[in-house]
Design a protein around this motif. Structure first.
Motif, short mmCIF file in Angstrom:
data_model
loop_
_atom_site.label_atom_id
_atom_site.label_comp_id
_atom_site.label_asym_id
_atom_site.label_seq_id
_atom_site.Cartn_x
_atom_site.Cartn_y
_atom_site.Cartn_z
N LYS A 8 0.78 -1.13 -0.12
CA LYS A 8 -0.11 0.01 0.09
C LYS A 8 0.88 1.16 -0.01
N GLN A 9 2.08 1.26 0.96
CA GLN A 9 2.68 2.27 0.77
C GLN A 9 3.44 2.46 -0.28
N ILE A 10 4.14 1.66 -1.26
CA ILE A 10 4.90 1.57 -2.26
C ILE A 10 3.87 1.98 -3.43
N TYR A 11 2.71 1.43 -3.29
CA TYR A 11 1.70 1.88 -4.70
C TYR A 11 1.32 3.40 -4.48
N LYS A 12 1.29 3.94 -3.10
CA LYS A 12 1.12 5.25 -2.97
C LYS A 12 2.25 6.39 -3.14
N SER A 13 3.38 5.71 -3.16
CA SER A 13 4.48 6.54 -3.37
C SER A 13 4.51 7.05 -4.66
N LYS A 14 5.67 7.61 -5.00
CA LYS A 14 5.97 8.54 -6.42
C LYS A 14 6.72 7.43 -7.10
N LEU A 15 7.38 6.18 -6.80
CA LEU A 15 7.88 5.34 -7.41
C LEU A 15 7.38 5.19 -8.88
N ASP A 16 8.32 4.93 -9.84
CA ASP A 16 7.67 4.76 -11.21
C ASP A 16 7.03 3.27 -11.12
N LYS A 33 7.11 -0.84 -9.38
CA LYS A 33 6.51 -1.16 -7.86
C LYS A 33 6.26 -2.84 -7.80
N PRO A 34 5.70 -3.44 -8.99
CA PRO A 34 5.58 -4.86 -8.72
C PRO A 34 6.77 -5.67 -8.93
N PHE A 35 7.91 -5.18 -9.12
CA PHE A 35 9.31 -5.71 -9.31
C PHE A 35 9.81 -5.74 -7.95
N ILE A 36 9.52 -4.34 -6.98
CA ILE A 36 9.97 -4.40 -5.75
C ILE A 36 9.33 -5.42 -4.94
N MET A 37 8.05 -5.28 -5.01
CA MET A 37 7.31 -6.15 -4.26
C MET A 37 7.40 -7.61 -4.20
N SER A 38 7.88 -8.01 -5.37
CA SER A 38 8.16 -9.23 -5.73
C SER A 38 9.44 -9.76 -4.97
N VAL A 39 10.50 -8.95 -5.00
CA VAL A 39 11.76 -9.13 -4.27
C VAL A 39 11.45 -8.99 -2.63
N ILE A 40 10.73 -8.26 -2.37
CA ILE A 40 10.57 -8.03 -0.89
C ILE A 40 9.98 -9.58 -0.18
#
Length: 263
Positions: free
Chosen positions: A37-45, A49-56
């Motif tokens: 939720k925080q990542i998808y609310k952020s200003k990241l490209d 976002k999906p790639f970062i969530m998969s890695v986490i």
């Protein structure tokens, strides 16, 4: 009763490991949802976002596995070494997956496209929905989902239709040789210029471009906003046919002249 105590002593780490695993998976699920939720609310490209969530998610699960192994009494260092050897063997067995992983990193680094772009690549076309660790998700115009391996995508030519705000619509129209050249040119220019979504800068291009076997060929090139491309494409096709009929400008069928010689 010693054997009972031994069983209890042996069972306790197993039970604790199982409980840790179950609780850990539940906690990871909650953490991933919160972080997501925080990542998808952020200003990241959006592509990242999906790639970062998969890695986490994968990283947290690996840490949980190492913790569970430690609870079972297995030396963590030895387990990591075994895991490394297993990973090497697995990597050799699944070279394609590693290629897809490297392709995903390359796509996110070079960024030939982003989420929301309409692209062609690896023999497929569609709107980019997400760039995952191993696959890029494309949605086709008829709402089908295509999962393209990142290795294939990164190693193929990619056409991105969404980079620029404008696109050029190209046509070639065939007209009968009996038609007046200037009349055809004036008619095509009028059709193009009166369309409200055709841009006047750059100026539309209308010229005679070839003498075919059965028709004189006219090339028409008009610029429009990328979002209006297909509207202009189909509108001009329909309008040319309608106007040519009104102006008695023929669109000939392919013809072949056959000469016979009598002996």
């Amino acid at each position: 009763m010693d054997w009972i105590n031994l069983v209890v002593e042996m069972a306790m780490p197993v039970v604790l490991a199982i409980v840790t695993l179950l609780v850990g998976l539940a906690v990871i699920k909650v953490l991933v949802n919160i972080i997501s939720k925080q990542i998808y609310k952020s200003k990241l490209d959006e592509s990242l976002k999906p790639f970062i969530m998969s890695v986490i998610s994968i990283g947290l699960k690996l840490l949980l596995v190492v913790s569970v192994v430690g609870i079972l009494g297995i030396p963590t260092a030895s387990f990591v070494a075994i895991l490394g050897s297993f990973g090497l063997a697995l990597g050799l067995a699944f070279q394609g997956s590693l290629s897809n992983l490297a392709g995903g990193v390359l796509l996110l680094t070079m960024r030939p496209f982003k989420v929301g772009d309409y692209i062609e690549g690896a023999g497929y076309s569609g709107t980019v929905k997400a760039i995952q660790i191993l696959y890029t998700e494309l949605v086709t115009p008829d709402n089908k989902m295509i999962y393209v391996p990142n290795g294939n995508m990164s190693n193929s030519g990619i056409v991105n239709y969404s980079v620029h705000d404008t696109r050029r619509v190209d046509f070639t129209f065939g007209v009968g040789y009996e038609a007046d050249n200037q009349h055809v040119l004036d008619t095509l220019k009028q059709i193009v210029l009166k369309h409200p979504k055709v841009l006047l800068d750059p100026e539309p291009f209308v010229r005679l471009s070839g003498h075919g076997d059965s028709a004189v060929e006219y090339t028409v090139r008009a610029w429009t906003k990328a979002d209006d491309y297909w509207d202009v494409h189909f509108d001009l096709l329909e309008e040319v046919k309608t106007t040519f009929d009104k102006e008695s400008i023929s669109i000939p069928y392919p013809q072949m002249a056959i000469h016979t010689v009598n002996d």
